[in-house]
Design a protein around this motif. Sequence first.
Motif, mmCIF file in Angstrom:
data_model
loop_
_atom_site.group_PDB
_atom_site.id
_atom_site.type_symbol
_atom_site.label_atom_id
_atom_site.label_comp_id
_atom_site.label_asym_id
_atom_site.label_seq_id
_atom_site.Cartn_x
_atom_site.Cartn_y
_atom_site.Cartn_z
ATOM 1 N N TYR A 137 79.018 43.006 37.953
ATOM 2 C CA TYR A 137 80.320 42.712 38.537
ATOM 3 C C TYR A 137 81.077 41.768 37.601
ATOM 4 C CZ TYR A 137 78.165 44.626 42.729
ATOM 5 O OH TYR A 137 77.535 45.445 43.627
ATOM 6 N N VAL A 138 82.354 42.076 37.386
ATOM 7 C CA VAL A 138 83.169 41.307 36.445
ATOM 8 C C VAL A 138 84.508 40.980 37.102
ATOM 9 C CG1 VAL A 138 84.265 41.271 34.166
ATOM 10 C CG2 VAL A 138 82.109 42.509 34.491
ATOM 11 N N ALA A 139 84.903 39.720 37.056
ATOM 12 C CA ALA A 139 86.230 39.321 37.516
ATOM 13 C C ALA A 139 87.247 39.639 36.429
ATOM 14 C CB ALA A 139 86.243 37.831 37.839
ATOM 15 N N GLU A 140 88.225 40.485 36.751
ATOM 16 C CA GLU A 140 89.329 40.766 35.829
ATOM 17 C C GLU A 140 90.526 39.948 36.323
ATOM 18 O OE1 GLU A 140 91.449 44.487 33.502
ATOM 19 O OE2 GLU A 140 90.595 44.839 35.485
ATOM 20 N N SER A 141 90.697 38.781 35.714
ATOM 21 C CA SER A 141 91.543 37.755 36.310
ATOM 22 C C SER A 141 92.983 38.203 36.537
ATOM 23 C CB SER A 141 91.522 36.490 35.440
ATOM 24 O OG SER A 141 90.264 35.853 35.505
ATOM 25 N N TYR A 142 93.632 38.733 35.495
ATOM 26 C CA TYR A 142 95.056 39.020 35.625
ATOM 27 C C TYR A 142 95.354 40.314 36.371
ATOM 28 C CZ TYR A 142 96.578 34.949 33.078
ATOM 29 O OH TYR A 142 96.841 33.639 32.716
ATOM 30 N N GLU A 143 94.324 41.021 36.794
ATOM 31 C CA GLU A 143 94.498 42.145 37.715
ATOM 32 C C GLU A 143 94.123 41.742 39.145
ATOM 33 O OE1 GLU A 143 95.793 45.118 37.237
ATOM 34 O OE2 GLU A 143 96.132 44.825 35.087
ATOM 35 N N ASN A 144 93.668 40.500 39.330
ATOM 36 C CA ASN A 144 93.284 39.963 40.637
ATOM 37 C C ASN A 144 92.288 40.886 41.351
ATOM 38 O OD1 ASN A 144 93.380 37.959 42.666
ATOM 39 N ND2 ASN A 144 94.903 39.114 43.832
ATOM 40 N N ARG A 145 91.254 41.270 40.619
ATOM 41 C CA ARG A 145 90.277 42.195 41.187
ATOM 42 C C ARG A 145 88.904 41.967 40.574
ATOM 43 N NH1 ARG A 145 92.479 47.842 38.356
ATOM 44 N NH2 ARG A 145 91.763 47.378 36.220
ATOM 45 N N ILE A 146 87.911 42.535 41.241
ATOM 46 C CA ILE A 146 86.545 42.527 40.741
ATOM 47 C C ILE A 146 86.170 43.953 40.380
ATOM 48 C CG2 ILE A 146 84.148 41.886 41.188
ATOM 49 C CD1 ILE A 146 86.144 39.536 41.320
ATOM 50 N N LEU A 147 85.649 44.145 39.169
ATOM 51 C CA LEU A 147 85.199 45.447 38.707
ATOM 52 C C LEU A 147 83.691 45.570 38.886
ATOM 53 C CD1 LEU A 147 87.185 45.693 35.331
ATOM 54 C CD2 LEU A 147 87.837 46.617 37.565
ATOM 55 N N LYS A 148 83.243 46.801 39.074
ATOM 56 C CA LYS A 148 81.818 47.107 39.176
ATOM 57 C C LYS A 148 81.454 48.078 38.063
ATOM 58 C CE LYS A 148 78.386 49.020 42.409
ATOM 59 N NZ LYS A 148 78.197 49.549 43.789
ATOM 60 N N LEU A 149 80.475 47.694 37.246
ATOM 61 C CA LEU A 149 79.985 48.542 36.165
ATOM 62 C C LEU A 149 78.567 48.963 36.498
ATOM 63 C CD1 LEU A 149 82.163 46.522 34.873
ATOM 64 C CD2 LEU A 149 81.072 47.046 32.690
ATOM 65 N N VAL A 150 78.333 50.259 36.583
ATOM 66 C CA VAL A 150 76.991 50.789 36.810
ATOM 67 C C VAL A 150 76.274 50.852 35.467
ATOM 68 C CG1 VAL A 150 75.647 52.762 37.611
ATOM 69 C CG2 VAL A 150 77.743 52.095 38.827
ATOM 70 N N LEU A 151 75.063 50.284 35.407
ATOM 71 C CA LEU A 151 74.303 50.218 34.164
ATOM 72 C C LEU A 151 73.217 51.298 34.154
ATOM 73 C CD1 LEU A 151 73.885 46.339 33.930
ATOM 74 C CD2 LEU A 151 75.543 47.763 32.701
ATOM 75 N N LYS A 152 73.267 52.158 33.149
ATOM 76 C CA LYS A 152 72.205 53.156 32.962
ATOM 77 C C LYS A 152 70.975 52.519 32.333
ATOM 78 C CE LYS A 152 73.214 57.132 31.243
ATOM 79 N NZ LYS A 152 73.755 58.171 30.328
ATOM 80 N N ALA A 153 71.225 51.527 31.515
ATOM 81 C CA ALA A 153 70.188 50.770 30.811
ATOM 82 C C ALA A 153 70.824 49.438 30.442
ATOM 83 C CB ALA A 153 69.721 51.529 29.562
ATOM 84 N N PRO A 154 70.054 48.431 30.036
ATOM 85 C CA PRO A 154 70.664 47.154 29.660
ATOM 86 C C PRO A 154 71.766 47.330 28.615
ATOM 87 C CG PRO A 154 68.299 46.890 29.837
ATOM 88 C CD PRO A 154 68.576 48.361 29.985
ATOM 89 N N GLY A 155 72.962 46.869 28.948
ATOM 90 C CA GLY A 155 74.084 46.925 28.033
ATOM 91 C C GLY A 155 74.766 48.265 27.931
ATOM 92 N N LEU A 156 74.346 49.235 28.732
ATOM 93 C CA LEU A 156 74.867 50.596 28.626
ATOM 94 C C LEU A 156 75.383 51.061 29.978
ATOM 95 C CD1 LEU A 156 75.253 53.147 26.861
ATOM 96 C CD2 LEU A 156 72.964 53.877 27.601
ATOM 97 N N THR A 157 76.667 51.368 30.060
ATOM 98 C CA THR A 157 77.255 51.861 31.298
ATOM 99 C C THR A 157 77.256 53.383 31.307
ATOM 100 O OG1 THR A 157 79.482 51.816 30.348
ATOM 101 C CG2 THR A 157 78.748 49.860 31.536
ATOM 102 N N GLY A 158 77.135 53.923 32.511
ATOM 103 C CA GLY A 158 77.132 55.373 32.655
ATOM 104 C C GLY A 158 78.491 55.950 32.949
ATOM 105 N N GLU A 159 79.456 55.095 33.232
ATOM 106 C CA GLU A 159 80.788 55.551 33.609
ATOM 107 C C GLU A 159 81.772 54.417 33.413
ATOM 108 O OE1 GLU A 159 80.342 54.676 38.374
ATOM 109 O OE2 GLU A 159 79.629 56.603 37.574
ATOM 110 N N SER A 160 83.063 54.726 33.555
ATOM 111 C CA SER A 160 84.096 53.702 33.431
ATOM 112 C C SER A 160 83.981 52.699 34.578
ATOM 113 C CB SER A 160 85.476 54.352 33.441
ATOM 114 O OG SER A 160 85.623 55.242 32.357
ATOM 115 N N PRO A 161 84.444 51.472 34.374
ATOM 116 C CA PRO A 161 84.403 50.485 35.460
ATOM 117 C C PRO A 161 85.186 50.972 36.678
ATOM 118 C CG PRO A 161 84.957 49.450 33.365
ATOM 119 C CD PRO A 161 85.012 50.918 33.131
#
Length: 274
Positions: free
Chosen positions: A160-184
Amino acid sequence: MKLNRSSFIEKIADLPFYTEGPVADGIGNFFCTTLHGGSILKINNRNEISEWAKSVCPNGQIILPGGDHLVCDSMLASVRRFSRYGKFLKNEIEGYCADFPIYSPNDLIKDQMGNLYFTDSIRHKGKVCFFGINGEQKIVVDGLDYPNGLVLSADEDCLYVAESYENRILKLVLKAPGLTGESPKVFVRLPVNPSGNEIDNLPDGLALNNRGELLVAHYGMQAIQLISDAGKHLATMDTGMPLTSNLCFLDDNTLVVTGGFGEPGPGCLFKISF
């Protein structure tokens, strides 16, 4: 844990500089940073404050299993290692990650294996970076508008990442450490300050409670937001501190909250007991 009017808020100290980067050591002490004050502070279980180390503009920090600290320095474009006694040892990351320039490391976390994630907080071109235990470096995601606080889910399958200037929290699904399977994906959009000013509703530091709920330090909103594990806004707690910057758990029922009333100061520290 519930955020409600029965919660007890204790002011620990007023300080000359805005505070950030709280982290607990598990034995009753916690640490925070002062950014423009250039100090990393230690606060013991009697709320006595001492200067533990110095850096140029220390921001987010974590404590490693052996007691060393990793500290983001936003002015030095670095993630710095300090010994358990506050002695600077080396820069783990400086200027670049995966051959891409980094500008303003802000917050950081480690997974259970010891892999490091940290945010590079700039407008529109911000990044989440990865530094593996084997030395591997990756850009996990880029093109974010000031990525800020971050936290892993309990099973470490999601970031989970706070994107400050969009006033939202993003969720990144991790396929492996440091590797996302899809866009946030947008996990939750946060309440908007009625002032209409962009800088009055900037999500900053994040923490997870023992029920998997997300707590968001909401800079400019004088608040902590409580978010369910399904991304539903559950409650808002007024901290009394306009620039609520970050938070960490001392134990299951006690939060440390950092921030202040202006930047570069004055700053403040609070404990909230539930």
